[in-house]
Design a protein around this motif. Structure first.
Motif, mmCIF file in Angstrom:
data_model
loop_
_atom_site.group_PDB
_atom_site.id
_atom_site.type_symbol
_atom_site.label_atom_id
_atom_site.label_comp_id
_atom_site.label_asym_id
_atom_site.label_seq_id
_atom_site.Cartn_x
_atom_site.Cartn_y
_atom_site.Cartn_z
ATOM 1 N N MET A 1 6.725 -18.246 -21.155
ATOM 2 C CA MET A 1 5.349 -18.111 -20.545
ATOM 3 C C MET A 1 4.222 -18.138 -21.734
ATOM 4 O O MET A 1 3.241 -18.545 -21.693
ATOM 5 C CB MET A 1 5.361 -16.861 -19.566
ATOM 6 N N MET A 2 4.597 -16.973 -22.703
ATOM 7 C CA MET A 2 3.618 -16.958 -23.602
ATOM 8 C C MET A 2 3.442 -18.276 -24.528
ATOM 9 O O MET A 2 2.331 -18.478 -24.664
ATOM 10 C CB MET A 2 3.961 -15.896 -24.746
ATOM 11 N N SER B 1 14.953 -12.053 -19.401
ATOM 12 C CA SER B 1 13.597 -11.550 -19.330
ATOM 13 C C SER B 1 12.676 -11.828 -20.567
ATOM 14 O O SER B 1 11.560 -12.163 -20.298
ATOM 15 C CB SER B 1 13.378 -9.980 -18.765
ATOM 16 N N ILE B 2 13.209 -11.384 -21.784
ATOM 17 C CA ILE B 2 12.519 -11.827 -23.030
ATOM 18 C C ILE B 2 12.408 -13.295 -22.896
ATOM 19 O O ILE B 2 11.161 -13.880 -23.336
ATOM 20 C CB ILE B 2 13.150 -11.311 -24.080
ATOM 21 N N ASP B 3 13.274 -14.099 -22.327
ATOM 22 C CA ASP B 3 13.111 -15.498 -22.557
ATOM 23 C C ASP B 3 12.035 -16.019 -21.768
ATOM 24 O O ASP B 3 11.316 -16.807 -22.102
ATOM 25 C CB ASP B 3 14.347 -16.319 -22.076
ATOM 26 N N LYS B 4 12.127 -15.212 -20.421
ATOM 27 C CA LYS B 4 10.725 -15.882 -19.464
ATOM 28 C C LYS B 4 9.647 -15.392 -20.220
ATOM 29 O O LYS B 4 8.618 -15.995 -20.321
ATOM 30 C CB LYS B 4 11.135 -15.029 -18.264
ATOM 31 N N ASP C 1 6.474 -4.809 -29.883
ATOM 32 C CA ASP C 1 6.486 -3.411 -29.602
ATOM 33 C C ASP C 1 6.248 -3.356 -28.051
ATOM 34 O O ASP C 1 6.852 -2.694 -27.509
ATOM 35 C CB ASP C 1 5.504 -2.505 -30.120
ATOM 36 N N MET C 2 5.617 -3.984 -27.593
ATOM 37 C CA MET C 2 5.042 -4.130 -26.071
ATOM 38 C C MET C 2 6.199 -4.411 -25.241
ATOM 39 O O MET C 2 6.374 -4.162 -24.242
ATOM 40 C CB MET C 2 4.003 -5.081 -25.833
ATOM 41 N N ILE C 3 7.024 -5.410 -25.780
ATOM 42 C CA ILE C 3 8.267 -5.761 -25.213
ATOM 43 C C ILE C 3 9.404 -5.005 -25.381
ATOM 44 O O ILE C 3 10.102 -4.365 -24.154
ATOM 45 C CB ILE C 3 8.761 -7.236 -25.596
ATOM 46 N N LEU D 1 14.929 -10.131 -29.954
ATOM 47 C CA LEU D 1 13.308 -10.685 -30.125
ATOM 48 C C LEU D 1 13.331 -11.777 -31.102
ATOM 49 O O LEU D 1 12.992 -12.806 -31.151
ATOM 50 C CB LEU D 1 12.485 -9.755 -30.338
ATOM 51 N N SER D 2 14.040 -11.375 -32.314
ATOM 52 C CA SER D 2 13.972 -12.113 -33.450
ATOM 53 C C SER D 2 14.775 -13.563 -33.222
ATOM 54 O O SER D 2 14.272 -14.555 -33.605
ATOM 55 C CB SER D 2 14.818 -11.437 -34.676
ATOM 56 N N GLN D 3 15.968 -13.468 -32.554
ATOM 57 C CA GLN D 3 16.554 -14.485 -31.978
ATOM 58 C C GLN D 3 15.990 -15.711 -31.112
ATOM 59 O O GLN D 3 15.792 -16.793 -31.673
ATOM 60 C CB GLN D 3 18.113 -14.364 -31.693
ATOM 61 N N ARG D 4 15.287 -14.859 -30.435
ATOM 62 C CA ARG D 4 14.655 -15.628 -29.310
ATOM 63 C C ARG D 4 13.309 -16.430 -29.964
ATOM 64 O O ARG D 4 12.706 -17.550 -29.890
ATOM 65 C CB ARG D 4 14.233 -15.141 -28.220
ATOM 66 N N GLU D 5 12.771 -15.744 -30.889
ATOM 67 C CA GLU D 5 11.440 -16.059 -31.580
ATOM 68 C C GLU D 5 11.860 -17.515 -32.180
ATOM 69 O O GLU D 5 11.287 -18.385 -32.468
ATOM 70 C CB GLU D 5 10.840 -15.216 -32.408
#
Length: 110
Positions: free
Chosen positions: A64-65, A57-60, A33-35, A16-20
Motif C-alpha cells: 500500500m505504501m 500484514s507487513i506485505d500489505k 518502528d511504527m510497524i 522488514l528488511s527482507q520485504r523492503e
C-alpha cells in the motif's frame, strides 16, 4: 555449520528488511518502528499470534505504501516515512492481522 535461532524480537526487523529488499523500497527508522512496535508489544505480553499473519500484514502495508503513498510519504532521500505507515494503516484499516480484526467485506477498501 551452526544453526542460528532468531529471538522473536529479531524476527520483525529481519522480515522488514527482507520485504523492503523484495519490494525495492526503503523505510525510515521511524517507519520501521511504527510497524514493529505493536508486534514487539505482543511478543513481550506473550500474546499468541501467527508469524505468517505478520509477514502477510507487513506485505500489505508495504505494498500500500509503495502503490499509494501518502502526501509527504518520502523523506529527502526517498525513504518511506512514518506518515506513510499511518496512511497505509488508514487505507487498509482492520484488514491487517495481528494489528486488528478484519472488517466486514462491504467496509473494506478495494
Amino acid at each position: 555449520m551452526a544453526t542460528v535461532t532468531l529471538s522473536p524480537q529479531n524476527k520483525v526487523p529481519l522480515i522488514l528488511s527482507q520485504r523492503e529488499t523484495a519490494l525495492n523500497i526503503h523505510l525510515t527508522q521511524a517507519a520501521r518502528d511504527m510497524i514493529a512496535v505493536p508486534i514487539e508489544e505482543m511478543i513481550v505480553a506473550k500474546t499468541p499470534f501467527d508469524w505468517d499473519d505478520v509477514t502477510e500484514s507487513i506485505d500489505k502495508l508495504l505494498e500500500m505504501m509503495r502503490k499509494d503513498p501518502a502526501p509527504q510519504a518520502h523523506d529527502d532521500r526517498g525513504a518511506l516515512t512514518a506518515s506513510a505507515v499511518v496512511y497505509a494503516l488508514h487505507m487498509k484499516f482492520c484488514d491487517i492481522p495481528p494489528f486488528c480484526a478484519p472488517r466486514p467485506a462491504q467496509l473494506r477498501n478495494p
